[in-house]
Design a protein around this motif. Structure first.
Motif, PDB file in Angstrom:
ATOM      1  N   ASP A 191       0.840  -1.198   0.000  1.00 40.78           N
ATOM      2  CA  ASP A 191       0.000   0.000   0.000  1.00 40.78           C
ATOM      3  C   ASP A 191       0.875   1.248   0.000  1.00 40.78           C
ATOM      4  N   TRP A 192       0.961   1.910  -1.155  1.00 40.97           N
ATOM      5  CA  TRP A 192       1.812   3.090  -1.297  1.00 40.97           C
ATOM      6  C   TRP A 192       1.401   4.199  -0.340  1.00 40.97           C
ATOM      7  N   ARG A 193       0.115   4.423  -0.171  1.00 44.75           N
ATOM      8  CA  ARG A 193      -0.344   5.513   0.721  1.00 44.75           C
ATOM      9  C   ARG A 193       0.109   5.274   2.155  1.00 44.75           C
ATOM     10  N   PHE A 194       0.002   4.025   2.604  1.00 39.39           N
ATOM     11  CA  PHE A 194       0.458   3.704   3.960  1.00 39.39           C
ATOM     12  C   PHE A 194       1.952   3.964   4.097  1.00 39.39           C
ATOM     13  N   VAL A 195       2.737   3.464   3.140  1.00 37.45           N
ATOM     14  CA  VAL A 195       4.191   3.638   3.191  1.00 37.45           C
ATOM     15  C   VAL A 195       4.545   5.118   3.122  1.00 37.45           C
ATOM     16  N   LYS A 196       3.901   5.859   2.243  1.00 37.69           N
ATOM     17  CA  LYS A 196       4.173   7.295   2.112  1.00 37.69           C
ATOM     18  C   LYS A 196       3.888   8.012   3.429  1.00 37.69           C
ATOM     19  N   GLY A 197       2.782   7.706   4.072  1.00 38.01           N
ATOM     20  CA  GLY A 197       2.452   8.320   5.356  1.00 38.01           C
ATOM     21  C   GLY A 197       3.474   7.982   6.432  1.00 38.01           C
ATOM     22  N   LEU A 198       3.832   6.709   6.514  1.00 38.86           N
ATOM     23  CA  LEU A 198       4.812   6.265   7.499  1.00 38.86           C
ATOM     24  C   LEU A 198       6.156   6.943   7.282  1.00 38.86           C
ATOM     25  N   THR A 199       6.646   6.923   6.052  1.00 37.42           N
ATOM     26  CA  THR A 199       7.975   7.473   5.792  1.00 37.42           C
ATOM     27  C   THR A 199       7.991   8.995   5.907  1.00 37.42           C
ATOM     28  N   THR A 200       6.911   9.645   5.532  1.00 45.12           N
ATOM     29  CA  THR A 200       6.841  11.106   5.689  1.00 45.12           C
ATOM     30  C   THR A 200       6.933  11.489   7.159  1.00 45.12           C
ATOM     31  N   ARG A 201       6.212  10.778   8.014  1.00 45.37           N
ATOM     32  CA  ARG A 201       6.282  11.062   9.458  1.00 45.37           C
ATOM     33  C   ARG A 201       7.696  10.835   9.988  1.00 45.37           C
ATOM     34  N   ILE A 202       8.339   9.788   9.521  1.00 43.65           N
ATOM     35  CA  ILE A 202       9.702   9.496   9.977  1.00 43.65           C
ATOM     36  C   ILE A 202      10.670  10.566   9.499  1.00 43.65           C
ATOM     37  N   PHE A 203      10.601  10.938   8.228  1.00 48.03           N
ATOM     38  CA  PHE A 203      11.501  11.979   7.704  1.00 48.03           C
ATOM     39  C   PHE A 203      11.269  13.308   8.412  1.00 48.03           C
ATOM     40  N   ASP A 204      10.013  13.647   8.666  1.00 54.63           N
ATOM     41  CA  ASP A 204       9.710  14.888   9.393  1.00 54.63           C
ATOM     42  C   ASP A 204      10.287  14.845  10.808  1.00 54.63           C
ATOM     43  N   PHE A 205      10.159  13.709  11.451  1.00 52.52           N
ATOM     44  CA  PHE A 205      10.709  13.546  12.800  1.00 52.52           C
ATOM     45  C   PHE A 205      12.218  13.763  12.787  1.00 52.52           C
ATOM     46  N   PHE A 206      12.912  13.157  11.834  1.00 53.93           N
ATOM     47  CA  PHE A 206      14.361  13.315  11.744  1.00 53.93           C
ATOM     48  C   PHE A 206      14.752  14.768  11.489  1.00 53.93           C
ATOM     49  N   GLU A 207      13.935  15.497  10.740  1.00 54.45           N
ATOM     50  CA  GLU A 207      14.247  16.897  10.430  1.00 54.45           C
ATOM     51  C   GLU A 207      14.004  17.824  11.618  1.00 54.45           C
ATOM     52  N   LYS A 208      12.979  17.543  12.414  1.00 52.73           N
ATOM     53  CA  LYS A 208      12.532  18.503  13.424  1.00 52.73           C
ATOM     54  C   LYS A 208      12.903  18.155  14.859  1.00 52.73           C
ATOM     55  N   ALA A 209      13.096  16.894  15.152  1.00 52.26           N
ATOM     56  CA  ALA A 209      13.318  16.475  16.541  1.00 52.26           C
ATOM     57  C   ALA A 209      14.752  16.751  16.979  1.00 52.26           C
ATOM     58  N   PRO A 210      14.918  17.071  18.252  1.00 56.14           N
ATOM     59  CA  PRO A 210      16.284  17.207  18.775  1.00 56.14           C
ATOM     60  C   PRO A 210      16.987  15.849  18.796  1.00 56.14           C
ATOM     61  N   GLY A 211      18.314  15.896  18.756  1.00 55.37           N
ATOM     62  CA  GLY A 211      19.125  14.697  18.698  1.00 55.37           C
ATOM     63  C   GLY A 211      18.824  13.679  19.778  1.00 55.37           C
ATOM     64  N   GLU A 212      18.566  14.159  20.982  1.00 54.71           N
ATOM     65  CA  GLU A 212      18.298  13.208  22.079  1.00 54.71           C
ATOM     66  C   GLU A 212      16.969  12.485  21.876  1.00 54.71           C
ATOM     67  N   ASP A 213      15.979  13.153  21.270  1.00 56.87           N
ATOM     68  CA  ASP A 213      14.711  12.479  20.966  1.00 56.87           C
ATOM     69  C   ASP A 213      14.907  11.442  19.857  1.00 56.87           C
ATOM     70  N   ILE A 214      15.703  11.819  18.873  1.00 53.50           N
ATOM     71  CA  ILE A 214      15.983  10.875  17.789  1.00 53.50           C
ATOM     72  C   ILE A 214      16.716   9.659  18.340  1.00 53.50           C
TER      73      ILE A 214
END
Length: 141
Positions: A33-56
């Motif tokens: 399911d492309w939509r599921f994968v896209k949603g999952l990976t978008t959330r992960i990429f956003d987390f990596f971009e915005k979260a502080p290092g200790e949260d990551i």
């Protein structure tokens, strides 16, 4: 000797590459399911971009486990012919390059260079330039 930030950065990149692999497989495989994968990976990429290092650092192992849960069966179905980092880099280069693979399809030969496609049911023979439909056109040639 690498410092802990280098190690964290490598672990993040390795995890991103698994996410990119999932995006690639979901773009052509009718069983994913492309939509599921896209949603999952978008959330992960956003987390990596915005979260502080200790949260990551705190969440990285769980993120990787989640991605591996989805990626490992697909790696069994389509074994890698090269390492995950190469596949992810080449997919990123191709998907954001000048070719519009989402409109015109992905060359079968490119995919065959990176994955063992014996479990991709299409035809008995496909020439290198044969194009696979992606996203909305997946499952069509």
């Amino acid at each position: 000797m690498a410092n802990s930030n280098d190690t964290l950065e490598k672990r993040i990149n390795d995890t991103r590459n698994v996410a990119v692999f999932l995006q690639m497989i979901s773009s052509f495989s009718v069983n994913v399911d492309w939509r599921f994968v896209k949603g999952l990976t978008t959330r992960i990429f956003d987390f990596f971009e915005k979260a502080p290092g200790e949260d990551i650092e705190a969440e990285l192992s769980e993120i990787r486990r989640t991605l591996d849960k989805y990626a490992n069966p697909l790696i069994q179905q389509f074994p890698l012919k090269t390492d995950m980092n190469t596949v992810a880099k080449n997919w990123n280069d191709l998907s954001i390059g000048e070719q519009d693979i989402y409109s015109y399809g992905l060359e079968y030969g490119w995919l065959e260079e990176h994955l063992d496609l014996k479990n991709l049911p299409l035809y008995n023979y496909m020439p290198y330039h044969f194009r696979l439909g992606l996203l909305a056109d997946k499952g069509h040639c």
